[in-house]
Design an enzyme around this catalytic site. Structure first.
Site, PDB file in Angstrom:
ATOM      1  CB  CYS A 156      -0.908  -0.006   1.220  1.00 28.29           C
ATOM      2  SG  CYS A 156      -0.029   0.242   2.775  1.00 28.29           S
ATOM      3  CB  CYS A 192       6.699  -0.055   4.269  1.00 32.20           C
ATOM      4  SG  CYS A 192       5.852  -1.273   5.301  1.00 32.20           S
ATOM      5  CB  CYS A 223       2.685  -7.171   2.890  1.00 35.99           C
ATOM      6  SG  CYS A 223       1.138  -6.421   3.418  1.00 35.99           S
ATOM      7  CB  CYS A 227       1.040  -3.368   9.548  1.00 36.12           C
ATOM      8  SG  CYS A 227      -0.028  -3.269   8.097  1.00 36.12           S
ATOM      9  CG  HIS A 231       3.096  -7.450  28.736  1.00 38.80           C
ATOM     10  ND1 HIS A 231       2.030  -6.712  29.198  1.00 38.80           N
ATOM     11  CD2 HIS A 231       3.473  -8.254  29.777  1.00 38.80           C
ATOM     12  CE1 HIS A 231       1.760  -7.053  30.450  1.00 38.80           C
ATOM     13  NE2 HIS A 231       2.622  -7.977  30.821  1.00 38.80           N
ATOM     14  CB  CYS A 239       3.589  -2.094  28.042  1.00 35.43           C
ATOM     15  SG  CYS A 239       2.072  -1.116  27.970  1.00 35.43           S
ATOM     16  CB  CYS A 260      -3.682  -3.647  31.614  1.00 38.64           C
ATOM     17  SG  CYS A 260      -3.082  -4.920  30.486  1.00 38.64           S
ATOM     18  CB  CYS A 304      -3.653  -5.402  24.448  1.00 34.08           C
ATOM     19  SG  CYS A 304      -2.011  -4.714  24.215  1.00 34.08           S
ATOM     20  CB  CYS A 327       6.016  -0.006  19.715  1.00 31.97           C
ATOM     21  SG  CYS A 327       5.952  -0.775  18.097  1.00 31.97           S
ATOM     22  CB  CYS A 342      -0.817   1.077  19.059  1.00 29.67           C
ATOM     23  SG  CYS A 342      -0.495   1.075  17.274  1.00 29.67           S
ATOM     24  CB  CYS A 374      -0.283  -4.082  21.030  1.00 32.44           C
ATOM     25  SG  CYS A 374       0.832  -4.958  19.907  1.00 32.44           S
ATOM     26  CB  CYS A 430       1.140  -4.657  13.001  1.00 30.34           C
ATOM     27  SG  CYS A 430       2.357  -3.426  13.500  1.00 30.34           S
TER      28      CYS A 430
END
Lengths: 308, 477
Positions: free
Chosen positions: A49, A52, A147, A181, A219, A222, A243, A249, A258, A276, A283, A286
Site C-alpha cells: 500500500c 512502508c 506483507c 504495518c 508488554h 509497556c 491495561c 491487546c 514500540c 498504539c 497493540c 502487526c
C-alpha cells in the site's frame, strides 16, 4: 546550492550512539560512504500500500530521509520517489541488476496464483519474477513491512491471490525481515546502517527479524504493565484507564520496541506518547507472523477467526 | 500515429500503466486516444468477509498507505451509521485533526515529491539516483529558480514528516492511525497534547503560506499553457469532509457536485452506479449501486482493458479531488485544468490548516472522546468522506454480527476509471485527450496531466489483475 556528499560525522554520531558502535565501526562507515557513489538500493513494491515507503520518509532518528537519499545510499529504483518513468525507470532497475551487489528491498507481498499475474511491476515482469530475479544478484535482501516479511493483510484468509512473503520466493538466500504495518522507519534505516557498517546482517531471531529491534515483547516494556497490569487493573471498554489486555491487546506476545522507540518522534517521548498503546488502543500485533488472522478479531479476547 | 506507453508511471501511489495514441491534429502533435490501467490485485473486499465489523477500520487503512486516515474516517463513519452511534464532539474533532494532518502531509508530498520533478530540471543540482535518470525538457525550470525549488523539495521532506508527527499526537502513529473507532477516538484530550499540536501546526502553516503556496504560484506563472491542458470531463463530485457537527449537517468542505456547468448542493449515493463494460468483470458485476456491489473477475472478457470499474453519477462522468471540493465549496472556480488542480490543492491545504487551528480551541480537556456501542446483529452502513485525492465511500452490510459485504469506491476509481457502458472515457483518460506531446521519447506532458490528479492506484483497484499478455520491454512504439 549544489547538493553533494557532505561530511558524515553529523549523523554518524547519532548512529553510533544509538547502536553502540565502536570508533572503528564509525571509520568504516565513513570510508564506505566517502567512496564515489553510495551503496545501491533497489526497492520493489509488490502487493503493498506504499505505507512502508511513506513510513521510511518519516525517518529521523538515525538520519533524516534527505541524508539517507542524498548522502548515504543510491536509490536506483523506487517507483514512488524516482524521477524517471516508463522505460527510463525500468532501465535504471536493469542497470542496477547488471552491476550487482545492491541491497534489495521488497515492500508488499508476492502473489503466486496465476503464475504471479496478480501484480505486474512493468510490462512483462510480475512481482514474483522480479523478486526471483533481483534476489540473485543482491548483496542483502530486506523484506520491509509485514506483507513482505510474513504475507500480512494481503495473505489474510482466504488469501485470494495466494500471496506469500519474500522468503517463500527466495529460498536460497538470507532474507532480513523488518515487519510492522507499516515498518518503523528506524527499523529500516537502522538495519541498512548496520549492514553498511558491519558488512553483515545483524543478529536475527527465529522469524528473521533483527534482534536489536524485535527482541522483547511490547508488554515487557509497556508503561501500563507496572501501572495497571501487575495490579490487575484492566480496561473493560475503550477509553477507560487500565491495561488493555481484555480489549484484545496483543502486546504480551508481540515482539517490537514500540514502547521505548515510540512513533513519529524525533526522539523518544517528544511530542507526546505516540504509539498504539499510548493512544489507548490495544497493540494490534502487526510485527508478528500471525498478523492479521491470529490476532483478529481485534478489540476482543475471542478466539481468532482462523487458527494459525 | 504513434503509440506511447508509460509503465510504470512513477511518483504516484501504486502500479499504473498509461497508453496513448499521438497524432498530428491541426499541426500540433497531440494525444488522440488514451487508456489507463492498473496492474495489481489484492482483493480486500473478499478478505473482509465474515470478519468482525470493527476490524474494517484496521483493514481498510491498509488499502493505501498514503491516505490511510481517510479510510479510517470512511470506515468509522460507515460503522457508526450501522451501529447507530455518534461520536462526542471531542472525538469528532480529534479525528478531524488527525485527518487534517494527513491532508497536509499528502498535499505537500504531492506537490514537491511527486509532481514538481515534472517541472524542474534538477541537472547540476542533484545528479544522482533517485533524481536520475529522468526526462529533461527545454521548458523546465532551471538555474537559480530550480535550485530554490530543490531546496524546498528537501525542506518539504521535513515538513511532511512533521505533519505526520502532528497527526500522531492524537492518532498514535502514522501512517495507519490506531485511535479511530466507531463512537469516536480512543485518544484523550490533554492541555499538553493541544500545546504540542499547536506548536507543529504553527510551523506547518508558516511553510504552507510562505513557501508551498508561493512555489505553486511561481510554477503556474511559468507554465501558463497548463491552464488549458488536461481539462478532462468538466464535471466534479465531492462527498464533503471535516464534519463540523456530529450528525454531519455541516462540513468545512461541503458535499455537492458540478454537473454540466451547474452546481448542486447534494450527492445522493443512490445515484451512483458502477459500470464494467470495459472492465474485466462479469456483466453481472456491473450496473449496480455500491451497496449491492459485486466483483467477479473475468480475465478474458472481450474489449475489457481495465480492472478498475467505472463509477458514474446519474450515468455522467465526474472528477473527484481537491479542485472538486474547492469548486463546490465556492473557494476556487478559476477553471479545470492541470494547474487548477495543483493550485486548488495548495489553497485547500492552506484552508484546512487554518481551520485546524480553530478546532484545537474547541476541544474540551477531560471531556469524553468516545461513546460505547454494540455491534448489531444485522445492519447496513455508509461512510462518505474525502481522501486528499478525492471522494471516498465505504458501504457495508452486517449479518450475524459479521461483515457480509464491504464495498469501497475510491477517488482514483472515479478519476482513473476506463470507459463506461456509454463509451465515455474516465476523467484521466479524457484529460489526456488533446494534450500536446512535443517529444515522444520524453512525453513529460503526459506525466504532468496524470500527476495533477494525484492518483492512488492501490486505492482504486477492487480487483486489478493479470494483464493477459506479456508486452515485452518496448514501451515507446
Amino acid at each position: 546550492m549544489i547538493i553533494k556528499r557532505r561530511e558524515f560525522m553529523k549523523y554518524c554520531g547519532a548512529v553510533a550512539g544509538a547502536m553502540g558502535l565502536s570508533v572503528s565501526g564509525l571509520i568504516k562507515l565513513q570510508n564506505i560512504l566517502a567512496a564515489e557513489g553510495g551503496p545501491p538500493v533497489v526497492w520493489l513494491q509488490g502487493q503493498g500500500c506504499t505505507g512502508c515507503s511513506v513510513s521510511l520518509l518519516n525517518s529521523m532518528y538515525y538520519m533524516t530521509i534527505d541524508e539517507l537519499l542524498i548522502n548515504t545510499i543510491d536509490l536506483e529504483f523506487h517507483a514512488t520517489v524516482m524521477a524517471g518513468a516508463g522505460d527510463l525507470a525500468v532501465e535504471a532497475a536493469e542497470d542496477a541488476y547488471e552491476n550487482e551487489g545492491y541491497i534489495l528491498v521488497v515492500e508488499g507481498a508476492i502473489p503466486t496464483a496465476e503464475n504471479g499475474e496478480y501484480c505486474y511491476l512493468w510490462p512483462g515482469t510480475t512481482a514474483l519474477h522480479a523478486v526471483e530475479t533481483f534476489s540473485e544478484k543482491a548483496a542483502y535482501i530486506l523484506a520491509v513491512g509485514t506483507c513482505a516479511a510474513f504475507g500480512g493483510l494481503v495473505a489474510g484468509e482466504p488469501n485470494p491471490t495466494e500471496a506469500v512473503d519474500v522468503s517463500k520466493v527466495v529460498s536460497k538466500k538470507q532474507v532480513i525481515n523488518i515487519p510492522g504495518c507499516p515498518a518503523h522507519p528506524d527499523w529500516i534505516v537502522g538495519t541498512i546502517a548496520h549492514l553498511l557498517i558491519n558488512g553483515k546482517a545483524p543478529a536475527l531471531d527465529q522469524y528473521g527479524r533483527p534482534q536489536m529491534f524485535y527482541r522483547k515483547t511490547v508488554h515487557s516494556a509497556c508503561p501500563n504493565k507496572q501501572k495497571f497490569h501487575d495490579k490487575a487493573i484492566f480496561a473493560q471498554q475503550l477509553g477507560e484507564e487500565g491495561c488493555l489486555f481484555k480489549l484484545g491487546c496483543a502486546g504480551t506476545w508481540t515482539q517490537a520496541d514500540c514502547p521505548i522507540r515510540k512513533w513519529n518522534s524525533g526522539a523518544a517521548g517528544e511530542f507526546g506518547d505516540t504509539w498504539c498503546i499510548g493512544g489507548r488502543n490495544p497493540c494490534q500485533g502487526c510485527t508478528e507472523p500471525g498478523f492479521p488472522d491470529r490476532v483478529s478479531p481485534w478489540y476482543t479476547l475471542e478466539l481468532p477467526k482462523v487458527s494459525v | 500515429m504513434i503509440k506511447i506507453r508509460i509503465d510504470p508511471v512513477t511518483r504516484i501511489e501504486g502500479h499504473l500503466d498509461i497508453e496513448v495514441s499521438v497524432d498530428n491534429v491541426d499541426g500540433i502533435q497531440q494525444v488522440i486516444d488514451a487508456k489507463s490501467s492498473a496492474t495489481m490485485f489484492r482483493g480486500f473486499e473478499i478478505i473482509l468477509k465474515e470478519r468482525d465489523p470493527r476490524d474494517a477500520t484496521i483493514y481498510t487503512q491498509r488499502i493505501c498507505g498514503v491516505c490511510p486516515v481517510s479510510h479510517a474516517m470512511a470506515s468509522t463513519l460507515n460503522l457508526e451509521s450501522a451501529f447507530g452511534v455518534l461520536p462526542p464532539d471531542n472525538g469528532r474533532i480529534l479525528r478531524n485533526l488527525v485527518l487534517g494532518a494527513n491532508f497536509i502531509m499528502s498535499h505537500i508530498l504531492h506537490f514537491y515529491h511527486l509532481a514538481a520533478l515534472d517541472y524542474i530540471n534538477t541537472e547540476g543540482i542533484v545528479d544522482k539516483s533517485p533524481w536520475l535518470p529522468r526526462y529533461i525538457t527545454t521548458d523546465m525550470v532551471a538555474g537559480d529558480t530550480a535550485e530554490v525549488l530543490v531546496g524546498h523539495y528537501v525542506q518539504a521532506l521535513e515538513m511532511r514528516r512533521k505533519s505526520h508527527q502532528m497527526g500522531a499526537i492524537f492518532g498514535a502513529k502514522l501512517p495507519c492511525t490506531s485511535t479511530f473507532v466507531p463512537g469516536g477516538c480512543t485518544e484523550v484530550v490533554t492541555a499538553e497534547k493541544i500545546s504540542d499540536f499547536t506548536t507543529l501546526l504553527s510551523e506547518l502553516r508558516g511553510f504552507i503560506d510562505n513557501i508551498y503556496v508561493t512555489d505553486v504560484l511561481a510554477v503556474a506563472g511559468l507554465f501558463e499553457e497548463y491552464y488549458q491542458i488536461g481539462q478532462g470531463c468538466g464535471n466534479l463530485i465531492a462527498y464533503g469532509v471535516f464534519d463540523l457537527d456530529a450528525a454531519g449537517g455541516s462540513r468545512l468542505l461541503s458535499r455537492g457536485r458540478y454537473t454540466n456547468e451547474t452546481i448542486y448542493d447534494d450527492v445522493d449515493p443512490a445515484q451512483i452506479t458502477e459500470y464494467v463494460k470495459f472492465s474485466r468483470y462479469t456483466p453481472g458485476s456491473g450496473n449496480l449501486p455500491p451497496e449491492d456491489g459485486e466483483t467477479e473477475p473475468q480475465i478474458d472478457k472481450p474489449n475489457a482493458y481495465s480492472w478498475i470499474k467505472s463509477p458514474r453519477y446519474q450515468d455522467i462522468v465526474h472528477e473527484a479531488g481537491p479542485l472538486a471540493r474547492m469548486w463546490i465549496n465556492g473557494d476556487y472556480r478559476r477553471g479545470i485544468s492541470v494547474l487548477d488542480r495543483i493550485a486548488a490543492r495548495a489553497l485547500e491545504c492552506q484552508k484546512v490548516a487554518e481551520a485546524m487551528e480553530g478546532w484545537l480551541l474547541e476541544l474540551d480537556v477531560g471531556e469524553p472522546t468516545y461513546e460505547y456501542s454494540e455491534i448489531p446483529e444485522s445492519a447496513t452502513g455508509i461512510g462518505l468522506t474525502e481522501a486528499p485525492r478525492g471522494a471516498l465511500g465505504h458501504w457495508m452490510e452486517i449479518s450475524d454480527s459479521k461483515i457480509y459485504r464491504y464495498q469501497v469506491i475510491t477517488p482514483t476509481a472515479w478519476n482513473a476509471s476506463p470507459r463506461d457502458d456509454f463509451g465515455n472515457r474516465g476523467p484521466i483518460e479524457e484529460a489526456l485527450i488533446g494534450t500536446p506531446v512535443k517529444d515522444v521519447e520524453q512525453p513529460i506532458e503526459l506525466l504532468r496531466v496524470v500527476h495533477s490528479f494525484d492518483p492512488c492506484i492501490a486505492c482504486a483497484v477492487h480487483l486489478v489483475s493479470p494483464e493477459g499478455q506479456s508486452l515485452g520491454k518496448y514501451r515507446v512504439s
